[in-house]
Design a protein around this motif. Sequence first.
Motif, PDB file in Angstrom:
ATOM      1  N   THR A 292      -2.433  69.210 -10.047  1.00 35.21           N
ATOM      2  CA  THR A 292      -1.093  69.041  -9.484  1.00 35.21           C
ATOM      3  C   THR A 292      -1.160  69.330  -7.989  1.00 35.21           C
ATOM      4  OG1 THR A 292      -0.084  69.757 -11.563  1.00 35.21           O
ATOM      5  CG2 THR A 292       1.313  69.797  -9.609  1.00 35.21           C
ATOM      6  N   ILE A 293      -0.462  68.520  -7.207  1.00 37.62           N
ATOM      7  CA  ILE A 293      -0.436  68.702  -5.764  1.00 37.62           C
ATOM      8  C   ILE A 293       1.011  68.822  -5.303  1.00 37.62           C
ATOM      9  CG2 ILE A 293      -0.943  67.627  -3.536  1.00 37.62           C
ATOM     10  CD1 ILE A 293      -3.441  66.458  -4.761  1.00 37.62           C
ATOM     11  N   CYS A 294       1.313  69.926  -4.624  1.00 33.58           N
ATOM     12  CA  CYS A 294       2.673  70.194  -4.133  1.00 33.58           C
ATOM     13  C   CYS A 294       2.677  70.140  -2.615  1.00 33.58           C
ATOM     14  CB  CYS A 294       3.149  71.566  -4.608  1.00 33.58           C
ATOM     15  SG  CYS A 294       3.192  71.765  -6.400  1.00 33.58           S
ATOM     16  N   ARG A 295       3.628  69.378  -2.069  1.00 32.07           N
ATOM     17  CA  ARG A 295       3.699  69.224  -0.613  1.00 32.07           C
ATOM     18  C   ARG A 295       5.151  69.207  -0.162  1.00 32.07           C
ATOM     19  NH1 ARG A 295      -1.138  65.235   1.306  1.00 32.07           N
ATOM     20  NH2 ARG A 295      -0.958  66.619   3.094  1.00 32.07           N
ATOM     21  N   ASN A 296       5.333  69.515   1.096  1.00 37.52           N
ATOM     22  CA  ASN A 296       6.660  69.493   1.699  1.00 37.52           C
ATOM     23  C   ASN A 296       7.165  68.061   1.797  1.00 37.52           C
ATOM     24  OD1 ASN A 296       8.958  70.213   3.111  1.00 37.52           O
ATOM     25  ND2 ASN A 296       7.922  70.622   5.038  1.00 37.52           N
ATOM     26  N   ASN A 300      13.500  64.723   2.604  1.00 41.12           N
ATOM     27  CA  ASN A 300      14.620  65.219   1.808  1.00 41.12           C
ATOM     28  C   ASN A 300      14.924  66.690   2.082  1.00 41.12           C
ATOM     29  OD1 ASN A 300      15.161  62.798   0.297  1.00 41.12           O
ATOM     30  ND2 ASN A 300      13.228  63.171  -0.789  1.00 41.12           N
ATOM     31  N   ARG A 301      14.516  67.175   3.247  1.00 43.33           N
ATOM     32  CA  ARG A 301      14.763  68.577   3.562  1.00 43.33           C
ATOM     33  C   ARG A 301      15.796  68.671   4.677  1.00 43.33           C
ATOM     34  NH1 ARG A 301      12.385  72.942   1.922  1.00 43.33           N
ATOM     35  NH2 ARG A 301      10.570  71.817   1.120  1.00 43.33           N
ATOM     36  N   THR A 305      19.542  74.613   4.284  1.00 42.90           N
ATOM     37  CA  THR A 305      19.701  74.466   2.838  1.00 42.90           C
ATOM     38  C   THR A 305      18.467  75.000   2.129  1.00 42.90           C
ATOM     39  OG1 THR A 305      21.070  72.487   3.098  1.00 42.90           O
ATOM     40  CG2 THR A 305      20.059  72.835   0.944  1.00 42.90           C
ATOM     41  N   ILE A 306      18.670  75.879   1.159  1.00 44.83           N
ATOM     42  CA  ILE A 306      17.563  76.319   0.317  1.00 44.83           C
ATOM     43  C   ILE A 306      17.545  75.426  -0.916  1.00 44.83           C
ATOM     44  CG2 ILE A 306      17.447  78.677   1.154  1.00 44.83           C
ATOM     45  CD1 ILE A 306      19.152  79.574  -1.182  1.00 44.83           C
ATOM     46  N   THR A 307      16.338  75.005  -1.324  1.00 46.81           N
ATOM     47  CA  THR A 307      16.269  73.967  -2.344  1.00 46.81           C
ATOM     48  C   THR A 307      14.907  73.923  -3.014  1.00 46.81           C
ATOM     49  OG1 THR A 307      16.469  71.574  -2.733  1.00 46.81           O
ATOM     50  CG2 THR A 307      15.583  72.264  -0.598  1.00 46.81           C
ATOM     51  N   ASN A 308      14.883  73.459  -4.251  1.00 46.57           N
ATOM     52  CA  ASN A 308      13.647  73.103  -4.951  1.00 46.57           C
ATOM     53  C   ASN A 308      13.486  71.586  -5.041  1.00 46.57           C
ATOM     54  OD1 ASN A 308      12.222  75.580  -5.881  1.00 46.57           O
ATOM     55  ND2 ASN A 308      14.196  76.024  -6.855  1.00 46.57           N
ATOM     56  N   GLU A 309      14.371  70.874  -4.357  1.00 50.33           N
ATOM     57  CA  GLU A 309      14.352  69.406  -4.426  1.00 50.33           C
ATOM     58  C   GLU A 309      13.485  68.781  -3.334  1.00 50.33           C
ATOM     59  OE1 GLU A 309      16.031  67.694  -6.811  1.00 50.33           O
ATOM     60  OE2 GLU A 309      16.797  69.555  -7.685  1.00 50.33           O
TER      61      GLU A 309
END
Length: 439
Positions: A292-296, A300-301, A305-309
């Motif tokens: 799994t690869i997680c990136r900014n 959509n930022r 705003t704080i977010t997990n989206e």
Amino acid sequence: MYLSKGKMVSSKEQNSIYDIKISTVSAGCISGHDAVQELTAMDLAMKLHYLRFVYYFKTPTFDGLTILKIKETMFNWLNHAYIPCGRFRRTDTGRPFIKCNDSGVRIIEAKCHLSLDEWLESKNDSRHKLLVPNQVLGPDLAYSPLVSIQLTDFKCGGKSVGMSWSHVLGDAFSAVGFINLWAQAIAGHYPAHPLTMAQQQNQAHDFHNPNPNLDPLSVKRVDPVGDLWSTSNNSKMETFSFYISTSDLTRLQAQICGTKVDQRVLEFECLCVVVWQCLSKVRDGSGPRVVTICRNDLRNRNKGTITNESQTISLVKTDTPIGDYKPLELVSLIIDKADDDRMEIKKTIERDDELPDFLIYGANLTFVDLSDASFYEMEVRGQKPVYVNCCIDNIGDEGVVLVLPTPKGSLDGRIISVTLPENQVLELKSVLKEDWGIA
């Protein structure tokens, strides 16, 4: 509730922390007004994970700032960031939400017998855990703080600021934005609008699934956790980190490209391939075949705003043993075959009336790109941290690799933090040194 996981710290470091005091700080005026903050499907998918940060500041950053003065700056800060001061409640259907009731942030004060330089000289990554609260949410969920901060004074006058952040609130970039607001509040600067949290989008999903009983490969379903948002690992986990200089990165990129001098491999993909290939050797050459690869997700930022989206969660999979790939072929696999799995995760959360409990980090070997996180933009009275440690807690057994910035920025290379079952760490270090010259 507080849990202890991972490699043991030395008795010298353990015994060096003393005079611990606990209190709570909230907004200086009524801010939340008991508003309700609903959670998105991605918030719920991330609820078992926790982010831990430790910022190290040298003297004279906090000189003359008494704890009362520090708390006064926090009152003003949290006036503009009241959602993380709330507490969890549940609807009649059992779905959690945040009640913005200004219950506050937990504050821990501590002192250390060592100087900041003595502390940072240690190569034991687990020492950082002594300087950040290791809280999890629950079992008294309605009373558990979502954020805790530990302020530790070193004998030299330096100070560390440790923050425990519940990932249900937002990703690492959200957490960094939150604490950077405090640094601005110390200087008397405040945002034009209070910090907000991403809203649940009422989108019509096509929930037709040919395999309705199968979860996305990017998640690991765990037994229902109830009101204690924590899990246990099957293996004892250990974290180690290493520094990769800019010249090291250039050498690794050239080694991956080989004779194909016209090819260019970006730093993050380069580091993913190096660790992935080495770990496959540790695991007998066959896997892991899914990562799994997680990136900014900058598109959509939104600021404030704080977010997990706004963090992509992409899946890379192959049926071929990893040992059969050349490094450049693995790079191509990451670039061309990474599929963003967020929509599948959301669908799985929303179609299950029981709201399943998932692990995402460590469900597969997970690479997280935090190289552009603004850790070192936290400026307090003209001083920036000399070092920032970051880790993700409550992860799955497949492990997590964080790619982090250095204090001097992107022109100074990267720091790599690896958390794996402890029985794989020594051999991985050996393979990294033998195959890639990384000590």
